[in-house]
Design a protein around this motif. Structure first.
Motif, PDB file in Angstrom:
ATOM      1  N   GLU A 242       0.850  -1.193   0.000  1.00  0.00           N
ATOM      2  CA  GLU A 242       0.000   0.000   0.000  1.00  0.00           C
ATOM      3  C   GLU A 242       0.885   1.243   0.000  1.00  0.00           C
ATOM      4  OE1 GLU A 242      -3.965  -1.680   2.287  1.00  0.00           O
ATOM      5  OE2 GLU A 242      -2.633  -0.314   3.356  1.00  0.00           O
ATOM      6  N   PHE A 243       0.345   2.346  -0.512  1.00  0.00           N
ATOM      7  CA  PHE A 243       1.122   3.573  -0.694  1.00  0.00           C
ATOM      8  C   PHE A 243       0.384   4.754  -0.058  1.00  0.00           C
ATOM      9  CE2 PHE A 243       1.512   0.690  -4.253  1.00  0.00           C
ATOM     10  CZ  PHE A 243       2.889   0.530  -4.401  1.00  0.00           C
ATOM     11  N   ILE A 244       1.186   5.725   0.373  1.00  0.00           N
ATOM     12  CA  ILE A 244       0.605   6.968   0.874  1.00  0.00           C
ATOM     13  C   ILE A 244       1.600   8.095   0.636  1.00  0.00           C
ATOM     14  CG2 ILE A 244       1.480   6.726   3.245  1.00  0.00           C
ATOM     15  CD1 ILE A 244      -1.218   7.914   4.184  1.00  0.00           C
ATOM     16  N   THR A 245       1.095   9.237   0.180  1.00  0.00           N
ATOM     17  CA  THR A 245       1.921  10.421  -0.046  1.00  0.00           C
ATOM     18  C   THR A 245       1.628  11.420   1.068  1.00  0.00           C
ATOM     19  OG1 THR A 245       1.821  10.065  -2.437  1.00  0.00           O
ATOM     20  CG2 THR A 245       2.519  12.238  -1.686  1.00  0.00           C
ATOM     21  N   VAL A 246       2.697  11.975   1.660  1.00  0.00           N
ATOM     22  CA  VAL A 246       2.514  12.767   2.872  1.00  0.00           C
ATOM     23  C   VAL A 246       3.383  14.023   2.834  1.00  0.00           C
ATOM     24  CG1 VAL A 246       4.253  11.352   4.035  1.00  0.00           C
ATOM     25  CG2 VAL A 246       2.649  12.681   5.407  1.00  0.00           C
TER      26      VAL A 246
ATOM     27  N   GLN B 129       7.406  20.110   1.318  1.00  0.00           N
ATOM     28  CA  GLN B 129       8.279  18.927   1.238  1.00  0.00           C
ATOM     29  C   GLN B 129       7.384  17.677   1.315  1.00  0.00           C
ATOM     30  OE1 GLN B 129      11.486  18.931   0.767  1.00  0.00           O
ATOM     31  NE2 GLN B 129      12.101  21.044   1.216  1.00  0.00           N
ATOM     32  N   VAL B 130       7.414  16.872   0.262  1.00  0.00           N
ATOM     33  CA  VAL B 130       6.487  15.743   0.144  1.00  0.00           C
ATOM     34  C   VAL B 130       7.281  14.458  -0.146  1.00  0.00           C
ATOM     35  CG1 VAL B 130       4.555  14.791  -1.181  1.00  0.00           C
ATOM     36  CG2 VAL B 130       4.637  17.245  -0.672  1.00  0.00           C
ATOM     37  N   THR B 131       6.805  13.375   0.418  1.00  0.00           N
ATOM     38  CA  THR B 131       7.401  12.071   0.131  1.00  0.00           C
ATOM     39  C   THR B 131       6.302  11.022   0.004  1.00  0.00           C
ATOM     40  OG1 THR B 131       9.112  10.482   0.792  1.00  0.00           O
ATOM     41  CG2 THR B 131       7.681  11.301   2.524  1.00  0.00           C
ATOM     42  N   THR B 132       6.654   9.872  -0.555  1.00  0.00           N
ATOM     43  CA  THR B 132       5.723   8.749  -0.681  1.00  0.00           C
ATOM     44  C   THR B 132       6.267   7.560   0.090  1.00  0.00           C
ATOM     45  OG1 THR B 132       4.962   9.484  -2.858  1.00  0.00           O
ATOM     46  CG2 THR B 132       4.550   7.187  -2.274  1.00  0.00           C
ATOM     47  N   LEU B 133       5.412   6.955   0.896  1.00  0.00           N
ATOM     48  CA  LEU B 133       5.763   5.754   1.648  1.00  0.00           C
ATOM     49  C   LEU B 133       5.040   4.565   1.045  1.00  0.00           C
ATOM     50  CD1 LEU B 133       5.240   7.181   5.265  1.00  0.00           C
ATOM     51  CD2 LEU B 133       7.395   7.078   3.986  1.00  0.00           C
ATOM     52  N   ALA B 134       5.721   3.417   1.042  1.00  0.00           N
ATOM     53  CA  ALA B 134       5.109   2.171   0.576  1.00  0.00           C
ATOM     54  C   ALA B 134       5.331   1.115   1.651  1.00  0.00           C
ATOM     55  CB  ALA B 134       5.725   1.726  -0.742  1.00  0.00           C
ATOM     56  N   LEU B 135       4.259   0.437   2.016  1.00  0.00           N
ATOM     57  CA  LEU B 135       4.343  -0.602   3.037  1.00  0.00           C
ATOM     58  C   LEU B 135       3.943  -1.939   2.424  1.00  0.00           C
ATOM     59  CD1 LEU B 135       4.721  -1.264   6.126  1.00  0.00           C
ATOM     60  CD2 LEU B 135       2.217  -1.110   6.275  1.00  0.00           C
ATOM     61  N   SER B 136       4.883  -2.901   2.410  1.00  0.00           N
ATOM     62  CA  SER B 136       4.563  -4.275   2.015  1.00  0.00           C
ATOM     63  C   SER B 136       4.427  -5.103   3.274  1.00  0.00           C
ATOM     64  CB  SER B 136       5.672  -4.863   1.125  1.00  0.00           C
ATOM     65  OG  SER B 136       5.726  -4.222  -0.120  1.00  0.00           O
TER      66      SER B 136
ATOM     67  N   ASP C  99      11.058   7.645  -6.022  1.00  0.00           N
ATOM     68  CA  ASP C  99       9.869   8.076  -5.288  1.00  0.00           C
ATOM     69  C   ASP C  99       9.348   6.986  -4.364  1.00  0.00           C
ATOM     70  OD1 ASP C  99       9.958  10.549  -6.469  1.00  0.00           O
ATOM     71  OD2 ASP C  99       8.644   9.983  -8.129  1.00  0.00           O
ATOM     72  N   THR C 100       9.276   5.755  -4.859  1.00  0.00           N
ATOM     73  CA  THR C 100       8.774   4.661  -4.029  1.00  0.00           C
ATOM     74  C   THR C 100       9.020   3.350  -4.760  1.00  0.00           C
ATOM     75  OG1 THR C 100       6.890   3.873  -2.728  1.00  0.00           O
ATOM     76  CG2 THR C 100       6.426   4.646  -4.943  1.00  0.00           C
ATOM     77  N   GLY C 101       8.538   2.261  -4.185  1.00  0.00           N
ATOM     78  CA  GLY C 101       8.698   0.957  -4.809  1.00  0.00           C
ATOM     79  C   GLY C 101       7.798  -0.052  -4.123  1.00  0.00           C
TER      80      GLY C 101
END
Length: 485
Positions: A283-287, A446-453, A412-414
């Protein structure tokens, strides 16, 4: 001195050091570097070599005092655990080591001669001699060619008269001496067999040049080249069309092959096992992490944190730990053998680290109870040790969750793959200045994207979503590090 006396004396003086299992169930290690040479004086506890296991590079100390007698393997050699790699003369003052007379080995040689009268044959993995016997079965005698006279005699009638003019009989084809005998399978390693199959080459038609009559890659390429050159249509050849050198994807001169071993081999095996064992969900979220970035700058100026490395990864790690503490069911493992879910009251936080030898994931033990300064210290030590290639196998076992910082590469993410045995892995992407709706207005933030597997056997969609949302909430408003702690 008799052979038996010399052997006993040597056994007392010469102490052999075997390749140990420096990890958990490892079967082999590669000798990276020797720090001693034959004749060097060594003491108990002195490091004599560095080896690379499937998990890390490790220095090995010798448990004897004495003089190095022999080094049994060169640098770069992969050695099985339990194999003697170095021997030490523990009593060098007693004079030269008594060599065992050659006569003592003669009976064994004679016995071997009887067992294998035809000599040894090169053995390849999966293509060795049958274990039931070391003798090669005698070949069946080839039948004599049936002549016209013999055939007539068998048929009970007279043989026809020979022709007046002698008839030239073509000579049998010449078989290269190194080729495999008729009826025997050509010797070649599995990768070479696959290469020949891909190129459409029959191994039985290739004359081997390798030791013991083994067909090599170069042999296969050499056999393929004439076939490609002869692919020019005859009509074009007769018309004088110039021949063009064949271009093939199997151009060995422009390929570089590196053996798969050590950390790279272990990582590949672990990732394949994880990907096809644990059902992954990502799942992904941009914060908006503007406030977190401001906090990083403030902490860098704090005198109480002087000398510590304060960076965004530190606060992401702290946010992840806080979120897990709010959802402890995440911190678990699947025990397939016992059909149990193991819930853990400790968090060993793994940090994926790229090294010249491959990706490793050392972990910070009991990271969930560490203060921010303690976490910063251990994180810095973990990264420095990994870059030096000195991470111990113990530091890479027992992990429960992991963070991989792909943002340092501008990514950015993966969709990260779980470290085997762990329940979740968080990918931290690059932090970039982007237009963002803040307090009703579009502003650069300042923005980043998190991905949680996560392992869907342990964590369902609701729990995984809550965990990821909490990590993002802490990074958006870092004061939650205090209020939620």
């Amino acid at each position: 001195m008799t052979a038996g006396t010399a052997g006993a004396a040597n056994a007392q003086r010469i102490r052999e050091f075997k390749m140990p299992d420096v990890g958990e169930g490892l079967t082999e290690a590669e000798i990276l570097k020797w720090y001693v040479r034959p004749g060097d004086i060594v003491t108990d506890g002195q490091v004599v070599c560095e080896v690379e296991t499937a998990k890390a590079a490790v220095e090995l100390p010798i448990p004897y005092d004495g003089v190095v007698h022999t080094l049994n393997f060169d640098e770069g050699t992969t050695v099985d655990v339990g194999t003697v790699i170095i021997s030490v003369d523990t009593d060098p003052g007693a004079g030269p080591v008594q060599e065992q007379p050659a006569e003592a080995a003669a009976p064994a040689a004679d016995a071997e001669e009887e067992a294998e009268p035809q000599g040894r044959q090169a053995v390849l993995v999966g293509y060795g001699a049958a274990p039931s016997s070391t003798k090669r079965r005698a070949r069946k005698p080839q039948p004599e060619p049936v002549t016209a006279g013999l055939q007539a005699e068998l048929n009970g009638r007279a043989a026809p008269a020979p022709p007046a003019t002698p008839v030239a009989v073509p000579a049998p084809p010449v078989v290269p001496a190194a080729s495999a005998p008729v009826g025997e399978r050509p010797l070649a390693k599995p990768p070479v067999r696959k290469l020949a199959k891909d190129l459409g080459i029959d191994l039985a038609t290739i004359a081997p040049t390798g030791p013991g009559g083994v067909i090599t890659r170069d042999d296969v390429y050499a056999a393929a080249a004439p076939a490609e050159a002869s692919a020019v249509p005859p009509a074009e050849a007769e018309a004088g069309v110039p021949a063009v050198a064949p271009v093939t994807a199997f151009d060995a001169a422009r390929e570089r092959r590196v053996p798969i071993k050590g950390v790279r081999k272990a990582t590949a095996q672990a990732m394949v096992a994880s990907a096809f064992t644990a059902p992954h969900v990502t799942e992904f979220i941009t914060v908006d992490v503007t406030r977190t970035m401001k906090l990083v700058q403030e902490l860098k100026q704090d005198p109480d944190l002087a000398g510590l490395r304060i960076n965004p990864l530190l606060l992401v790690a702290k946010a992840f730990l806080v979120a897990i503490r709010r959802h402890p069911e995440v911190n678990a493992a699947w025990d397939e053998a016992n059909q149990e879910i193991v819930y853990k009251d400790y968090i060993n936080l793994g940090i994926a680290a790229a090294t010249p030898r491959g990706l490793i994931v050392p972990n910070i033990k009991d990271a969930g109870v560490k203060t921010l300064p303690q976490l910063a210290t251990e994180l810095a030590e973990l990264v420095a040790t990994a870059r030096e290639g000195k991470t111990t196998p113990a530091a890479m076992t027992g992990g429960t969750v992991t963070i991989t910082n792909v943002g340092v590469f501008g990514v950015d993410t993966g969709t990260p793959i779980l470290n085997p045995g762990e329940s979740a892995i968080l990918a931290f992407g690059a932090i970039k200045l982007q237009p963002w709706v803040h307090k009703g207005k579009i502003k650069p933030r300042q923005v980043t994207t998190l991905a949680l597997s996560f392992d869907h056997r342990l964590i369902d969609g609701e729990l995984g979503s809550k965990l990821l949302a909490d990590v993002a909430a802490v990074l958006e408003r870092p004061k939650r590090l205090i209020t939620w702690a």
